[in-house]
Design a protein around this motif. Structure first.
Motif, PDB file in Angstrom:
ATOM      1  N   VAL A  78      42.516  35.642  39.309  1.00  0.00           N
ATOM      2  CA  VAL A  78      42.291  34.940  38.041  1.00  0.00           C
ATOM      3  C   VAL A  78      42.598  33.461  38.220  1.00  0.00           C
ATOM      4  N   GLU A  93      33.688  34.874  38.560  1.00  0.00           N
ATOM      5  CA  GLU A  93      33.147  35.616  37.441  1.00  0.00           C
ATOM      6  C   GLU A  93      33.806  35.126  36.170  1.00  0.00           C
ATOM      7  N   GLN A 100      37.624  34.585  36.893  1.00  0.00           N
ATOM      8  CA  GLN A 100      38.185  35.351  37.986  1.00  0.00           C
ATOM      9  C   GLN A 100      37.378  35.080  39.239  1.00  0.00           C
ATOM     10  N   ALA A 101      38.082  34.807  40.312  1.00  0.00           N
ATOM     11  CA  ALA A 101      37.360  34.537  41.554  1.00  0.00           C
ATOM     12  C   ALA A 101      36.871  35.835  42.148  1.00  0.00           C
TER      13      ALA A 101
END
Lengths: 661, 99
Positions: free
Chosen positions: B19, B79, B94-95
């Motif tokens: 995150v 995302e 969020q990665a």
């Protein structure tokens, strides 16, 4: 020959021309379409008449023959006619020409500005905030169709960004046209600036509120405390957490080189494996140092597991009573779905079978509390009063019986009082009954209503006896007692599998006397006793789907899965958990495919059960009947031989199912 | 939920693997809480709000009885999870993690 023909043609054409000119003389209006150039020429320059003369010549020349001599003779003849016609035309054309002038001038002027506009596009973005907002009111005409767009033009930064988006979104000609206008004329700039002010006034509210929020954190605090925000937050934080936990797996969709493998993520168990560890539920804050006191699974949402916990002796500031709802569907989310509290620790909890959002808990103090998942509160929405008419001892067992329309909550407490409640109205019990067997009050620890019974029940007591009774009827109260255990009964489970044969009179009890006994309602002596444990057995549960399978757990951290069709002396599987864990409660999921174990350290463990234990065959029912026959025969033999133990050692009936010890 | 629990939950979300940040905005697009820097917060607030409104109106237009509940945008880098509601919207970045 051809020359003569041509001469004839020429003559014909000459005649035609003369005719046309004479027609012009007679008809005033006919001339305009025919001779626009011709008529305009004489007006512009007075010396155009000789030109007119040349025109018929040119017309004739177009034919291809230069007959200057004949033509010249004819032309002077024509010319007086033409001059006269031209003079006459001179009179008429002014009106025609005047009209024509108007047309032409309007056509020529309109073209240039448009071309200028197209090239200035890059310049427009650099000009930034001042000019763009001037354009934006016009753009907003498009956007006003959708009210939601208006408020977002707050803050200069946002405006910039926002407008550049619109350039791509809105119709090209119109935006270009509007911007072109601002660039081209200052007057129009002024106009749009006034529009901008109007727009500013209209969106003044949004802008001032923006200014406010950006400045004061007090208002922010207020919002955070407001009810609306709390509601919103509890909902969306749940959504977000679930999706956060699911995301890493979802990304695999994109990373996988062969996407087919994803379907095989559900790992199926090997045939040899009977159970497989699935996951455990533990919450650092709420379940540490607490014992799991009761487990229930929801009928409405099979993935939800309800667990109640005892008080936390280590920390006094946390509330004594904790009840958590866990979600088994989202594999990686480690936090509970719902957290509920109450004042005294919860000894038993149950989902309300007929209300999808209600949970009930019985507490150590004798109070019964009702929680509602619809509200945002963690405290109970209803509590029973602590009075003599309701319970004053710990409520060890709760069950919801009845049907959708007529349902009751039955509760039983340690003093032997059984109360029936209406879930909507928990201030007073509908009826209460003191259970006593031969004038001795029964200290009940367990209670079960077999199947869909509403009247007859079975009770396990602290003294070690099990009793059966009924709520209403002639013999209301305890009717029969089942003696066999030497210690308090800790677990009671009624057979509840629908199949070809009805085994609903069977029930199992577990007790502190290290044994588990199988009973039939009709017999006062146990049918069989299972004595493989070497410590207190804390719980026993029939499988909800397989007729001969049950689960036991004890205080050494050992849990056993029994299959009576396989072996009636030894469990099918016996596992002891690592560490110094004691299991307090066990339960099956409603579909019988998972077992849930609660221990004394606040952890819930879930195991998946192999398929052959969840899908019974017709054979299994028959086998069980045979096994029961076996047990009967064994007990009869024991009776005959006057052996005190219920397990037989005689040689009678040595079938493959039970082997003699 | 008390204020402390709100903070707790936000902290938990923030500490979740991958995150990058979160932000809560009201329906004027004004950020109420965020752990991104100010300019990024403003950008996200405005952009995501307008996108979310557009998405919501799209769904409404296609079927007036339907409504937008949640949407995520998966990009190459990360995302974005958006939970829009009537009064507030929660956005989390969020990665994408390679596991």
């Amino acid at each position: 020959m051809s020359a003569e023909q041509r001469r004839a043609e020429l003559d014909a054409k000459r005649a035609k021309l003369e005719k046309m000119r004479q027609d012009k003389l007679t008809k005033p209006s006919a001339t305009t379409p025919m001779t626009p150039n011709v008529s305009s020429m004489p007006v512009v320059t007075s010396s155009t008449t000789p030109r007119e003369d040349t025109d018929p010549d040119t017309i004739l020349k177009e034919v291809g023959i230069h007959q200057t001599t004949s033509l010249s003779t004819s032309s002077p003849s024509i010319s007086p006619a033409t001059t006269s016609s031209s003079s006459q035309q001179k009179r008429r054309p002014p009106t025609n020409i005047a009209l024509q002038i108007c047309q032409q001038t309007s056509a020529t002027v309109s073209v240039p500005p448009k071309e200028l506009v197209t090239y200035s596009k890059e310049v427009q973005t650099i000009e930034s905030g001042e000019k763009d907002p001037t354009a934006s009111p016009i753009q907003h005409d498009h956007l006003q169709w959708d009210d939601e767009f208006q408020p977002s033009t707050s803050g200069e930064h946002n405006r910039l960004v926002y407008v550049s988006d619109d350039d791509t979104m809105s119709l090209d000609e119109n935006t270009k046209g509007s911007i072109g206008m601002t660039l081209a004329s200052t007057t129009e700039l002024k106009r749009t600036r006034s529009l901008k002010q109007q727009h500013k006034q209209s969106s003044l509210q949004g802008q001032t509120s923006l200014m406010k929020q950006e400045l004061t954190s007090d208002e922010r605090e207020q919002i955070l405390k407001s009810d609306h925000f709390q509601d919103f937050f509890s909902r969306t934080s749940r959504l977000i957490e679930r999706s956060l936990w699911e995301s890493p797996q979802a990304f695999d969709i994109f990373k996988d080189y062969s996407g087919r493998d994803l379907d095989g993520q559900k790992e199926t168990m090997d045939v040899g494996e009977i159970i497989k560890f699935d996951r455990e539920f533990f919450d650092e804050r709420w379940t540490r140092h607490r014992i799991v006191t009761c487990i229930d699974t929801s009928t409405y949402h099979p993935e939800l597991v309800l667990a109640s916990y005892s008080q936390n002796d280590e920390s006094t500031h946390e509330s004594d009573g904790v009840v958590l709802i866990w979600n088994t569907k989202f594999k990686s989310k480690p936090t509970p779905e719902y957290i509920f509290n109450c004042q005294s620790w919860v000894t038993s909890c149950v989902f309300s079978k007929f209300h999808p959002n209600i949970l009930l808990g019985g507490t150590y103090s004798g109070q019964i509390v009702v929680w509602d998942t619809r509200t945002n509160k963690r405290t109970p929405v209803q509590r029973t009063a602590l009075s003599a008419s309701s319970h004053t001892h710990p409520v060890y067992c709760l069950q919801v019986i009845g049907t959708q329309n007529a349902n009751n909550l039955i509760s039983i407490s340690n003093e032997g009082k059984m109360c029936s409640w209406n879930i909507e109205m928990m201030t007073q019990p509908q009826e209460s009954m003191d259970l006593a067997y031969r004038t001795k009050p029964v200290a009940a620890t367990r209670m079960v209503f077999p199947g869909v019974e509403v009247n007859n029940f079975i009770i396990g007591s602290e003294e070690g006896q099990a009793y059966s009774g009924s709520r209403h009827g002639n013999k209301a109260g305890i009717q029969e007692s089942y003696e066999g255990h030497f210690g308090p009964i800790t677990g009671l489970s009624c057979h509840n599998v629908n199949g070809s044969t009805d085994f609903s009179s069977l029930f199992l009890t577990s007790s502190f006397d290290w044994s588990v006994k199988l009973w039939s309602l009709k017999e006062s002596k146990p049918l069989n006793s299972f004595e493989v444990n070497s410590d207190y057995v804390t719980d026993v549960r029939w499988s909800p789907v397989h007729p001969s399978v049950f689960l036991t757990c004890d205080i050494t951290g050992r849990f056993d899965i029994w299959n009576l069709n396989h072996d009636s002396e030894l469990p099918l599987l016996s596992t002891t958990l690592d560490g110094n864990v004691a299991l307090n409660k066990c339960s099956w999921a409603h579909n019988g495919q998972q077992i849930i174990l609660g221990d004394d350290q606040g952890k819930l463990r879930l195991y998946g059960v192999n398929e052959f234990l969840t899908s019974p065959k017709q054979d299994d029912f028959n086998k069980l009947s045979n096994t029961l026959q076996e047990f009967k025969r064994n007990t009869l033999d024991a009776f005959d031989d006057n052996h005190p133990t219920s397990v037989t050692t005689t040689t009678a009936g040595s079938t493959s199912v039970s082997h003699n010890s | 939920m008390t204020q402390a629990e709100v903070d707790d939950t936000l902290k938990r979300i923030q500490e979740h693997k991958g995150v990058q940040g979160y932000l809560i905005i009201n329906n004027d697009g004004i950020p109420i809480r965020s752990n991104l820097d100010a300019s990024l917060t403003q950008q996200y607030a405005a952009l995501i709000k307008s996108l979310s409104d557009k998405a919501r109106s799209t769904i409404r237009e296609i079927d007036p009885t339907n409504e937008l509940v949640f949407f995520r945008m998966r990009t190459k880098k990360h995302e974005i999870l958006v939970a829009p509601e009537k009064e507030y919207t929660m956005i989390v970045l969020q990665a994408t993690d390679v596991q």
